[in-house]
Structures are given as C-alpha cells and as structure tokens.
Motif scaffolding. Structure first.
Motif, PDB file in Angstrom:
ATOM      1  N   PRO A 195      19.625  86.839  22.352  1.00  6.63           N
ATOM      2  CA  PRO A 195      19.184  86.751  20.952  1.00  6.63           C
ATOM      3  C   PRO A 195      19.224  88.120  20.268  1.00  6.63           C
ATOM      4  CG  PRO A 195      17.702  85.545  22.415  1.00  6.63           C
ATOM      5  CD  PRO A 195      18.610  86.341  23.292  1.00  6.63           C
ATOM      6  N   GLY A 196      20.082  88.273  19.294  1.00  8.21           N
ATOM      7  CA  GLY A 196      20.169  89.519  18.543  1.00  8.21           C
ATOM      8  C   GLY A 196      20.754  90.680  19.315  1.00  8.21           C
ATOM      9  N   GLU A 197      21.321  90.438  20.481  1.00  6.90           N
ATOM     10  CA  GLU A 197      21.849  91.512  21.298  1.00  6.90           C
ATOM     11  C   GLU A 197      23.345  91.320  21.544  1.00  6.90           C
ATOM     12  OE1 GLU A 197      19.575  91.449  24.873  1.00  6.90           O
ATOM     13  OE2 GLU A 197      17.927  92.624  24.029  1.00  6.90           O
ATOM     14  N   CYS A 198      24.000  92.418  21.897  1.00  3.88           N
ATOM     15  CA  CYS A 198      25.415  92.392  22.262  1.00  3.88           C
ATOM     16  C   CYS A 198      25.532  92.930  23.685  1.00  3.88           C
ATOM     17  CB  CYS A 198      26.229  93.244  21.289  1.00  3.88           C
ATOM     18  SG  CYS A 198      27.980  93.396  21.735  1.00  3.88           S
ATOM     19  N   HIS A 199      26.054  92.120  24.597  1.00  9.20           N
ATOM     20  CA  HIS A 199      26.189  92.518  25.996  1.00  9.20           C
ATOM     21  C   HIS A 199      27.646  92.819  26.306  1.00  9.20           C
ATOM     22  CE1 HIS A 199      22.081  91.471  27.342  1.00  9.20           C
ATOM     23  NE2 HIS A 199      22.153  90.560  26.385  1.00  9.20           N
ATOM     24  N   ILE A 200      27.882  93.976  26.901  1.00  8.37           N
ATOM     25  CA  ILE A 200      29.227  94.407  27.251  1.00  8.37           C
ATOM     26  C   ILE A 200      29.279  94.700  28.754  1.00  8.37           C
ATOM     27  CG2 ILE A 200      31.035  96.118  26.861  1.00  8.37           C
ATOM     28  CD1 ILE A 200      30.521  94.340  24.449  1.00  8.37           C
ATOM     29  N   ARG A 201      30.330  94.259  29.386  1.00 11.05           N
ATOM     30  CA  ARG A 201      30.559  94.542  30.806  1.00 11.05           C
ATOM     31  C   ARG A 201      31.528  95.720  30.893  1.00 11.05           C
ATOM     32  NH1 ARG A 201      32.983  89.970  34.919  1.00 11.05           N
ATOM     33  NH2 ARG A 201      32.958  91.180  36.864  1.00 11.05           N
ATOM     34  N   ALA A 202      31.051  96.826  31.440  1.00 13.54           N
ATOM     35  CA  ALA A 202      31.861  98.043  31.546  1.00 13.54           C
ATOM     36  C   ALA A 202      32.357  98.196  32.976  1.00 13.54           C
ATOM     37  CB  ALA A 202      31.041  99.271  31.149  1.00 13.54           C
ATOM     38  N   CYS A 203      33.672  98.249  33.144  1.00 11.50           N
ATOM     39  CA  CYS A 203      34.289  98.380  34.463  1.00 11.50           C
ATOM     40  C   CYS A 203      35.063  99.690  34.510  1.00 11.50           C
ATOM     41  CB  CYS A 203      35.215  97.205  34.727  1.00 11.50           C
ATOM     42  SG  CYS A 203      36.114  97.330  36.289  1.00 11.50           S
ATOM     43  N   LEU A 204      34.634 100.596  35.374  1.00  2.00           N
ATOM     44  CA  LEU A 204      35.245 101.915  35.490  1.00  2.00           C
ATOM     45  C   LEU A 204      36.172 101.969  36.694  1.00  2.00           C
ATOM     46  CD1 LEU A 204      35.412 104.878  34.535  1.00  2.00           C
ATOM     47  CD2 LEU A 204      33.453 105.360  36.017  1.00  2.00           C
ATOM     48  N   GLU A 205      37.444 102.298  36.435  1.00  3.37           N
ATOM     49  CA  GLU A 205      38.439 102.475  37.490  1.00  3.37           C
ATOM     50  C   GLU A 205      38.879 103.934  37.475  1.00  3.37           C
ATOM     51  OE1 GLU A 205      41.525  99.666  37.948  1.00  3.37           O
ATOM     52  OE2 GLU A 205      40.443  98.065  36.965  1.00  3.37           O
ATOM     53  N   PRO A 206      38.415 104.731  38.438  1.00  2.00           N
ATOM     54  CA  PRO A 206      38.637 106.185  38.379  1.00  2.00           C
ATOM     55  C   PRO A 206      39.942 106.670  38.982  1.00  2.00           C
ATOM     56  CG  PRO A 206      37.153 105.660  40.164  1.00  2.00           C
ATOM     57  CD  PRO A 206      37.481 104.352  39.498  1.00  2.00           C
ATOM     58  N   SER A 207      40.934 105.818  39.113  1.00  2.00           N
ATOM     59  CA  SER A 207      42.265 106.237  39.570  1.00  2.00           C
ATOM     60  C   SER A 207      42.239 106.842  40.968  1.00  2.00           C
ATOM     61  CB  SER A 207      42.870 107.255  38.590  1.00  2.00           C
ATOM     62  OG  SER A 207      44.168 107.668  39.018  1.00  2.00           O
ATOM     63  N   GLY A 208      41.657 106.122  41.915  1.00  2.00           N
ATOM     64  CA  GLY A 208      41.673 106.548  43.292  1.00  2.00           C
ATOM     65  C   GLY A 208      40.690 107.637  43.646  1.00  2.00           C
ATOM     66  N   PHE A 219      23.521  96.374  23.591  1.00  2.00           N
ATOM     67  CA  PHE A 219      23.174  96.951  22.289  1.00  2.00           C
ATOM     68  C   PHE A 219      22.126  96.052  21.639  1.00  2.00           C
ATOM     69  CE2 PHE A 219      27.408  98.645  23.063  1.00  2.00           C
ATOM     70  CZ  PHE A 219      27.234  99.979  22.743  1.00  2.00           C
ATOM     71  N   GLN A 220      20.955  96.612  21.403  1.00  2.00           N
ATOM     72  CA  GLN A 220      19.881  95.846  20.799  1.00  2.00           C
ATOM     73  C   GLN A 220      20.014  95.855  19.282  1.00  2.00           C
ATOM     74  OE1 GLN A 220      16.413  97.709  22.593  1.00  2.00           O
ATOM     75  NE2 GLN A 220      16.542  96.339  24.373  1.00  2.00           N
ATOM     76  N   PRO A 221      19.256  95.000  18.580  1.00  2.00           N
ATOM     77  CA  PRO A 221      19.399  94.899  17.126  1.00  2.00           C
ATOM     78  C   PRO A 221      19.240  96.220  16.386  1.00  2.00           C
ATOM     79  CG  PRO A 221      18.109  93.060  17.959  1.00  2.00           C
ATOM     80  CD  PRO A 221      18.319  93.984  19.115  1.00  2.00           C
ATOM     81  N   ASP A 222      18.420  97.130  16.906  1.00  2.00           N
ATOM     82  CA  ASP A 222      18.217  98.407  16.230  1.00  2.00           C
ATOM     83  C   ASP A 222      19.275  99.446  16.598  1.00  2.00           C
ATOM     84  OD1 ASP A 222      17.529  98.920  18.823  1.00  2.00           O
ATOM     85  OD2 ASP A 222      15.539  99.724  18.390  1.00  2.00           O
ATOM     86  N   GLY A 223      20.285  99.040  17.386  1.00  2.00           N
ATOM     87  CA  GLY A 223      21.346  99.958  17.772  1.00  2.00           C
ATOM     88  C   GLY A 223      21.106 100.688  19.075  1.00  2.00           C
ATOM     89  N   GLU A 224      19.933 100.503  19.683  1.00  2.00           N
ATOM     90  CA  GLU A 224      19.627 101.153  20.960  1.00  2.00           C
ATOM     91  C   GLU A 224      20.567 100.626  22.053  1.00  2.00           C
ATOM     92  OE1 GLU A 224      17.268 103.763  23.424  1.00  2.00           O
ATOM     93  OE2 GLU A 224      17.304 103.464  21.244  1.00  2.00           O
ATOM     94  N   MET A 225      21.093 101.542  22.867  1.00  2.00           N
ATOM     95  CA  MET A 225      21.982 101.167  23.952  1.00  2.00           C
ATOM     96  C   MET A 225      21.254 101.294  25.286  1.00  2.00           C
ATOM     97  SD  MET A 225      25.821 102.581  24.914  1.00  2.00           S
ATOM     98  CE  MET A 225      25.287 104.206  25.477  1.00  2.00           C
ATOM     99  N   LYS A 226      21.213 100.205  26.050  1.00  2.00           N
ATOM    100  CA  LYS A 226      20.592 100.208  27.367  1.00  2.00           C
ATOM    101  C   LYS A 226      21.636  99.832  28.404  1.00  2.00           C
ATOM    102  CE  LYS A 226      15.870  99.256  25.840  1.00  2.00           C
ATOM    103  NZ  LYS A 226      15.443 100.629  26.165  1.00  2.00           N
ATOM    104  N   ILE A 227      21.566 100.489  29.566  1.00  2.00           N
ATOM    105  CA  ILE A 227      22.582 100.307  30.600  1.00  2.00           C
ATOM    106  C   ILE A 227      21.917  99.949  31.917  1.00  2.00           C
ATOM    107  CG2 ILE A 227      24.507 101.392  31.833  1.00  2.00           C
ATOM    108  CD1 ILE A 227      24.749 103.331  29.469  1.00  2.00           C
ATOM    109  N   THR A 228      22.448  98.918  32.584  1.00  2.00           N
ATOM    110  CA  THR A 228      21.997  98.528  33.913  1.00  2.00           C
ATOM    111  C   THR A 228      23.214  98.274  34.787  1.00  2.00           C
ATOM    112  OG1 THR A 228      21.877  96.192  33.243  1.00  2.00           O
ATOM    113  CG2 THR A 228      19.849  97.496  33.065  1.00  2.00           C
ATOM    114  N   ARG A 229      23.021  98.352  36.104  1.00  2.00           N
ATOM    115  CA  ARG A 229      24.125  98.069  37.013  1.00  2.00           C
ATOM    116  C   ARG A 229      24.448  96.592  36.995  1.00  2.00           C
ATOM    117  NH1 ARG A 229      25.478 102.041  40.873  1.00  2.00           N
ATOM    118  NH2 ARG A 229      27.027 100.525  41.576  1.00  2.00           N
ATOM    119  N   TRP A 230      25.737  96.274  37.087  1.00  2.00           N
ATOM    120  CA  TRP A 230      26.169  94.882  37.161  1.00  2.00           C
ATOM    121  C   TRP A 230      25.799  94.324  38.538  1.00  2.00           C
ATOM    122  CZ3 TRP A 230      27.875  92.307  33.021  1.00  2.00           C
ATOM    123  CH2 TRP A 230      28.414  91.035  33.218  1.00  2.00           C
TER     124      TRP A 230
END
Length: 249
Positions: A195-208, A219-230
């Motif tokens: 509700p009111g949030e945008c969830h993005i899945r970030a996948c990092l591939e560091p080239s070996g 991203f919460q409604p106020d623009g705050e960015m929170k990060i957790t491990r998948w």
C-alpha cells in the motif's frame, strides 16, 4: 564499482571509514525501468564514495535533481555533499565536449564518475556507432582520471541506463553493446507493491569478483528508501526485465 554499490545495498558494512583502500573495480551498468530507483542508488553510491576519503565525485545528469533522495546509504552529511560535483550537460554534444575536455578541468581528479540517464543522451542518435563511441569515451575519461590520481588510486565508473518493457531490436542491440563495455551490472526489477509503496528487486552481478546478490529496495510514500536482503539468492536477471510504474527517484 560493484563493491561500492554492494556496501550501499548492504547498509552498514565499511561505510565512511575514511581510508583510501577501496578499489574502483570494473565499470558498472545500473539497469532498470522508469521509476525503479536508479537515480537514488547512484546518489547513494556518490555519498558512499565521498565518505571513503578517496577524493571528489563527479555526478553527470541532464537536468538538476529536484530533491535529494532520502534514506540513500549515508546520511546527508554536508562534508560528503561538498565532495560531489554535479554537472548538467543538456545534450549529447555538451556531454561529449565535457568528457573530451576533462584534461582541462582544474582541481583533483574524481575518484568516481557517475552518469544518470544514459538513454536520454542517445535518444536522437540511438545507433550502435554512437553508443559505442560514448561508452568508449566514458572509459577513456575514467582511464585519464585514474592516471592523474596515481598508482592504485583508480577512478570508478557507474552509469544508469533505462530499460524498456518491450524493446525493439535496436534497444536489444544497444543493451548488448553496453554490456560488453560494462562487465559488472545491477538489475532493478519491480516486485509486488505494498500500500503506497514501490518494491524493487535489486540483483547485483559483479563480473566474477564476487557472488551474485539480491536485495529488496522499498520506496515509501514520503520518498524514504529502505533496503533489506532478498530471501533467496537465486538471481536470474534475464527472467524478469519488465517495466515498473510510478516515478520514484
């Protein structure tokens, strides 16, 4: 640059040590649909690098940021912000002139070069030759900065490129071309929103240079960015490159 972004996403490892020990690593391509948080993560990487004591950071984008992204790794420390030099080349020609005149710029060489909105600079000339020329010029500029900085003090490079939900053959060719120049990549894929949030899945591939890793960026409604491990680490960026909705930073 994968390790700098990994520290941003991991939230709390090796942040702001003040030591000049971080290696730049291979150039990184940040890929995602509109509203997937590319600008916010680039800015977080700029703050991270600015706090490492490695020197100034050069942030290139076509237009000024309307507001600074919130919750992006390090706090908005004025001392870190002072180390980030924003420049706004409004066109492809201006961007090329800026890169070609990098040897004339006064002051210390940057420790990190970031370019936001690469696709905007290729909108009028999207051909493979123009894309290859710009990519090569970016790498040459970073190589020059690294030379100025001296041994073991390389300049890093991170570029954000917008992906499309259903790109044509030209878009696919352009992406393949940039992937050759940028061996490290981070894919940003939309996930089921709350509700009111945008969830993005970030996948990092560091080239070996390390394991592929995933995070959930919210991203919460106020623009705050929170990060957790998948929850899982099975990362397959080719399985879902669909576009997300909204217009988060």
């Amino acid at each position: 640059m994968a390790e700098t972004l990994r520290r941003v996403l991991s939230r709390g490892s090796a942040v702001g040590t003040g030591e000049d020990t971080a290696e730049a690593g291979p150039p990184l391509l940040l890929l995602g649909a509109p509203g997937s948080g590319k600008t916010a993560l680039l800015f977080a990487a700029a703050l991270e690098a600015a706090g490492e004591g490695r020197g100034p950071v050069l942030f290139l984008t076509r237009r000024p940021l309307q507001s600074l992204p919130r919750g992006t790794g390090a706090a908005l420390d004025p001392l870190r912000l002072q180390k980030i030099r924003f420049q706004y080349p409004p066109s492809t020609g201006e961007l090329l002139r800026l890169l070609c005149s990098a040897h004339e710029a006064p002051g210390p060489a940057p420790s990190l070069l970031l370019l936001d909105g690469l696709e905007e600079y290729l909108a009028k000339d999207p051909g493979p030759q123009e894309a290859a020329y710009l990519a090569a010029l970016l790498l040459d500029t970073v190589a020059y900065f690294s030379h100025r900085r001296g041994p073991n003090r390389d300049c890093g490079l991170m570029v954000a490129l917008q992906t499309q939900e259903e790109g044509d053959s030209g878009d696919a060719l352009q992406l393949t071309l940039f992937q050759r120049y940028f061996p490290a990549q981070c894919w940003l894929q939309p996930d089921a929103p709350g509700p009111g949030e945008c969830h993005i899945r970030a996948c990092l591939e560091p080239s070996g240079l390390g394991p592929r890793t995933e995070w959930c960026v919210t991203f919460q409604p106020d623009g705050e960015m929170k990060i957790t491990r998948w929850p899982t680490q099975a990362c397959d960026p080719s399985s879902d490159k669909s576009s997300s909705s909204g217009d988060q930073p």
